[in-house]
Design an enzyme around this catalytic site. Structure first.
Site, mmCIF file in Angstrom:
data_model
loop_
_atom_site.group_PDB
_atom_site.id
_atom_site.type_symbol
_atom_site.label_atom_id
_atom_site.label_comp_id
_atom_site.label_asym_id
_atom_site.label_seq_id
_atom_site.Cartn_x
_atom_site.Cartn_y
_atom_site.Cartn_z
ATOM 1 N N LEU A 97 5.910 -14.297 43.022
ATOM 2 C CA LEU A 97 4.850 -14.278 44.370
ATOM 3 C C LEU A 97 4.107 -15.497 44.084
ATOM 4 C CD1 LEU A 97 3.832 -13.515 47.008
ATOM 5 C CD2 LEU A 97 2.272 -12.152 45.636
ATOM 6 N N ASP A 98 3.217 -15.683 43.323
ATOM 7 C CA ASP A 98 2.377 -16.422 42.810
ATOM 8 C C ASP A 98 2.086 -16.615 41.285
ATOM 9 O OD1 ASP A 98 0.178 -18.304 42.443
ATOM 10 O OD2 ASP A 98 -1.241 -17.044 43.367
ATOM 11 N N PRO A 99 2.893 -17.070 40.553
ATOM 12 C CA PRO A 99 3.621 -18.321 40.958
ATOM 13 C C PRO A 99 5.058 -17.954 41.289
ATOM 14 C CG PRO A 99 3.689 -18.067 38.716
ATOM 15 C CD PRO A 99 2.763 -17.110 39.017
ATOM 16 N N ARG A 136 -5.997 -24.018 44.067
ATOM 17 C CA ARG A 136 -5.034 -22.777 44.157
ATOM 18 C C ARG A 136 -5.910 -21.677 43.843
ATOM 19 N NH1 ARG A 136 -1.393 -22.004 40.913
ATOM 20 N NH2 ARG A 136 0.451 -21.245 42.127
#
Length: 955
Positions: free
Chosen positions: A611-613, A732
């Site tokens: 997902l993130d990252p 971010r």
């Protein structure tokens, strides 16, 4: 229809037994030349080969029966070679009596007939093959097979494409026999389910279809069962027993042919309410009810208005399914033969099934589904995989999001066998052979110019036919995977934790991949593997290099979902053994150092594909690349992502529950951070994130978000191909609900996030862990002393808002004195690990609760004409507790699975240690995510400026 088929079948068997063909007929010779496979000319005699089916042990069918072979030899003078088989429904001797030659080697055959796909290494060059190749729709798992047909100059005729030129209907198929077998198996399964629920029924005498020698025996059994229904009746608790049939094709026709031999009454949808009111009527005890429905019965126009068939086909989004409301509450067994495409509303969703299963008044309804269409994730959303003849049933408990195979546990029974006709091999073969015979005769005469055969050719002479040229795009994805590499693929999944289930489910949807789940927790791996037929579980100790190498060597792609520090050990083995690898973790320095070795070995290691990252990279790079292609410059980039708790379930002091490892969440809070906002570079040291938080992140008015900077944002300017010196903002961050940072900062200051070995705990309850960490004597402590100690450590008063809130936190976690064992006895190497154990047990999601994933990008884009746009891309996804999947698991597991599939397909040519920031990964990944319901929403505000960065409040 059945009785006629049986009579013909008995006649055929009698002829086979009593009319052997003379040897002189078996070995004919002829004098003319004909065109054979590959376009070459061959001298007589023509030779037809019939291959042995070898896809699985249940496949006993044959394309032509001995009776057909006998006719073919007499009518065309062809020579017929039949590969020997000890499992085929017709014996070798029967074919010999018909005039065929039993021959292992089919190289002398001009045309070869089969049923299922042919293993690539067994394809003979220059021949004509007629089979179900499963290639004409561009099925990815069979593209290597299609390439092999091309490479070997084979003429491929696919039965699915043999259609009537006048109306387009298929001429050679097994659909009716799938219906026969599916209905027989369904009746058998329902009888078993009723018995498991504590009720004897006449259906208990039904067996699976493959148990019966032929349909005559099935008819005899149906007659006996029907007599018992008429004489002794059905269980009172389950009457009236309604069988609902969908579809109007051969599948449903076959199912009805079986069902209609039992005592029954046909009803309509309009009668269902009155039948429900009259359910105690004795007439329903001695007969079944049958309901045949079409789209007009189970969909309604949104906003009202009559059903219009033409409109429904052209604009299906204007309609919704009302099956769950009108029909499902009355249905005992659903027999599904529907043709469904994603554009149409589903017949029944998982949420629909859960609602039905929650209603106590429907506990005797929707006991079983015979999904003869076997459309995985199709019209029935909860139909997750094909079952097998060996293990024909699984059960879906949609309320608890559980699939299992225990006939006595809650859930609807699913029968979804994908090769049903082979359970009735004699009748299926004879029926199929009857349909195929005219075209087999044309092949034997060397004539493929007729419309039916000509239109069924996919390729010949090394080239695709014109109507199939579009398959070149699918073949191009192979990128060098040739015949030698085109066996079944194998994936090694290291780790069986929270995000593994969606990954395995996605990979298991295709039938060309074997999956091995490897974990140091074998029970956990087995529990996951048991949900997917053919998946195996093994023990894996990553510290054991020999064991790692053994499992890696046996795979094509390694997926590592183990803790990030262990990835390099797997990567080292993957490179040494020439295997690709996928991880969802950040690219560590140790992983990055393997880049050149991976390149030299021709290996791709895709990191940061969760997902993130992960999909945040994909969405960002799509917009950045599009901007650069327009000649625009990205002046600002802000990205927020959070794995959260749905607001309605966030009722604790953290406003948070854990859908993935609490340890990962806690350690992420210890990272340092670096970013640029409004042209100013800012740095936060390790341990300072919670205090230096963004107290207000106004993405959506309905969410009270705060945020934390996420690691080094500046490095992503280079990763994303941006020029940092030209950018005002590069940021971010991680989203949380308001108030989270205050609590975590206090826990950090108190020592609960310590990774110092001196903070270890050993066999103590949570209350002693609390006392140990804040420096209290565990033998003489109470809540007041805890509050005083907290105030002292945090330089505040016991009555302060912070201390009162912390006391509530510890109470929720079961850590205050006198709360008993709480999360159980704790043993952990550090305080952070001990706290993670408490959080894991105390703040887990309960039944029916769901998590939330929110991802948001904002780009400030300066266009070539000097104008300025603000472009956003967002994703909001909720977990589905009824399906047993969290949003976090889906948005991590599915992207990793798609990346794995891209590697298996050879679609990724770049080698080395890489991220999903290149079009060959992010373009197909975004498309495939959308097919899984994970969709990004993009908006552009023309003429706007940095809207988000101006509104973020940074402490």
């Amino acid at each position: 229809m059945l009785s006629m088929l049986h009579a013909a079948g008995r006649h055929g068997l009698q002829r086979l037994r009593c009319s052997p063909t003379p040897l002189a007929v078996r070995l004919p010779r002829a004098a003319r030349s004909v065109s054979t496979g590959g376009g070459r000319a061959a001298a007589q005699p023509l030779v037809i080969g019939i291959r042995r089916e070898d896809k699985n042990r249940w496949e006993r069918r044959v394309a032509l029966t001995p009776e057909h072979v006998e006719r073919l030899i007499k009518e065309t003078g062809a020579r017929v070679l039949v590969q020997p088989s000890t499992t085929r429904i017709f014996s070798n001797a029967a074919f010999e009596r018909a005039g065929a030659v039993i021959e292992e080697d089919l190289t002398k055959a001009d045309a070869i007939l089969g049923i299922k796909e042919v293993p690539i290494d067994k394809l003979l060059p220059g021949k004509t093959y007629a089979v179900f190749s499963h290639t004409h729709k561009g099925q990815a798992y069979n593209m290597p097979s299609l390439q092999a047909f091309l490479d070997k100059g084979i003429r491929l005729i696919d039965y699915e494409l043999m259609t009537d030129p006048a109306n387009g209907k298929r001429l050679v198929l097994f659909g009716t026999h799938a219906g026969y077998a599916g209905m027989i198996d369904g009746l058998h399964g329902l009888g078993q389910r009723l018995l498991a629920l504590g009720y004897n029924s006449p259906l208990i005498h039904m067996s699976q279809a493959h148990v019966y020698p032929n349909l005559d025996c099935v008819n005899t059994k149906l007659r006996h069962v029907g007599d018992i229904i008429a004489d002794q009746g059905l269980p009172d608790a389950f009457a009236p027993m309604l069988f609902t049939f969908t579809g109007a094709g051969n599948v449903t026709t076959g199912a009805r042919a079986i069902f209609d031999r039992l005592p029954h009454e046909n009803v309509t949808v309009d009668q269902l309410p009155s039948i429900a009111k009259d359910c105690r009527n004795p007439r329903y005890r001695n007969r079944l009810l049958a309901l045949q429905i079409g789209a007009q019965d189970y969909v309604e126009r949104i906003g009202g208005g009559p059903y219009d068939r033409a409109e429904y086909r052209e604009f299906p989004e204007r309609y919704r399914s009302v099956f769950a409301e009108k029909i499902a509450p009355h249905t005992t067994m659903l027999v599904n033969g529907i043709y469904w495409e994603p554009k149409y509303p589903r017949l029944l969703t998982t949420a629909d099934l859960a609602a039905i299963q929650r209603r106590r008044d429907l506990k005797t309804r929707m006991l079983a589904v015979a999904d003869i269409s076997c459309d995985i994730g199709g019209s029935l959303e909860f139909m997750s995989h094909a079952s097998t003849i060996d293990s024909p049933f699984f059960y879906v408990d949609a309320v608890n999001g559980v699939e299992h195979k225990d006939v006595e546990k809650p859930g609807v029974q699913i029968n979804s066998i994908d090769n049903l006709p082979t359970e009735l091999p004699f009748e299926a073969s004879r029926h199929f052979g009857d349909s195929l015979y005219p075209y087999a005769k044309e092949l034997a005469l060397g004539n493929v110019g007729g419309a039916v055969l000509r239109n069924a050719i996919i390729c010949q002479d090394g080239a695709l036919e014109k109507r199939h040229k579009h398959l070149e795009a699918d073949l191009s994805k192979l990128h060098g995977i040739r015949v030698a590499d085109s066996r079944r693929k194998s994936v090694l999944l290291a780790g069986a934790g929270m995000v593994s289930q969606p990954l395995v489910e996605h990979l298991a949807r295709t039938k060309d991949t074997d999956i091995t789940i490897a974990s140091n927790n074998l029970d956990e791996a087995r529990a996951l593997a048991s949900q997917f037929p053919g998946t195996q579980a093994v023990v894996l100790d990553i510290a054991d290099s020999a064991s790692v190498a053994k499992h890696v060597k046996a795979s094509d792609v390694v997926v590592s979902l183990v803790p990030a520090p262990l990835h390099p050990r797997l990567a080292d083995s993957a490179i040494s053994n020439g295997k690709h690898m996928v991880t969802a973790s950040y690219t560590s320095d140790e992983m990055a150092a393997l880049d050149q070795r991976a390149r030299d070995a021709g290996v791709t290691i895709i990191n940061e594909i969760g997902l993130d990252p992960g999909i945040d990279h994909c969405s960002a790079m799509k917009i950045i690349d599009e901007a650069h292609q327009r000649g625009s410059k990205v002046r600002s980039f802000i990205s927020w992502c959070g794995g959260l708790t749905a607001p309605e379930d966030s009722g604790n002091q953290l406003g948070y529950k854990f859908s993935w490892s609490p340890r990962g969440v806690m350690t992420a809070g210890l990272n340092a951070a670096k970013f640029k906002v409004n042209k100013e570079v800012r740095e936060i040291p390790s341990g300072g994130l919670f205090r230096a938080n963004f107290a207000r992140v106004p993405l959506f008015p309905g969410f009270a978000f705060e945020g934390l900077a996420n690691r080094d944002s500046l490095q992503y300017a280079d990763i994303y191909g941006l020029k940092l010196d030209e950018m005002d903002t590069m940021f971010r961050g991680t989203l949380r609900f308001s108030g989270y940072s205050e609590v975590l900062d206090a826990l950090l200051r108190l020592g609960f996030l310590s990774l110092d070995p001196s903070s270890a705990v050993s066999k103590c309850p949570p209350s002693e862990f609390l006392a140990q960490t804040i420096g209290l004597d565990k033998s003489r402590t109470d809540a007041a002393l805890v509050a005083d100690k907290l105030a002292q450590a945090l330089d505040t008063t016991p009555s302060s808002t912070l201390v009162r809130r912390l006391m509530l936190v510890f109470e929720e976690l079961g850590m205050l004195p006198g709360q008993g064992s709480g999360a159980g006895m704790l043993t952990a190497p550090t305080a952070l690990d001990a706290l993670s154990g408490v959080l894991q047990k105390s703040l887990k999601f309960g039944p029916g609760e769901r998590d939330l994933v929110c991802l948001f990008h904002e780009f400030g884009i300066e266009n070539a004409d000097g104008s300025y746009d603000v472009q956003t891309s967002s994703l909001v996804a909720y977990g589905d507790p009824e399906a047993g999947q969290t949003a976090m698991a889906r948005t991590v597991g599915i992207p990793a699975a798609i990346a794995t599939r891209l590697l298996l397909e050879g679609a990724v040519k770049t080698r080395g240690v890489i991220r999903p920031t290149i079009p060959e990964i992010y373009t197909p990944l975004i498309d495939r995510l959308a097919q899984c319901g994970i969709v990004f929403t993009e908006h552009t505000k023309h003429g706007a400026h940095h809207s988000l960065q101006q509104r973020m409040a940074w402490n």
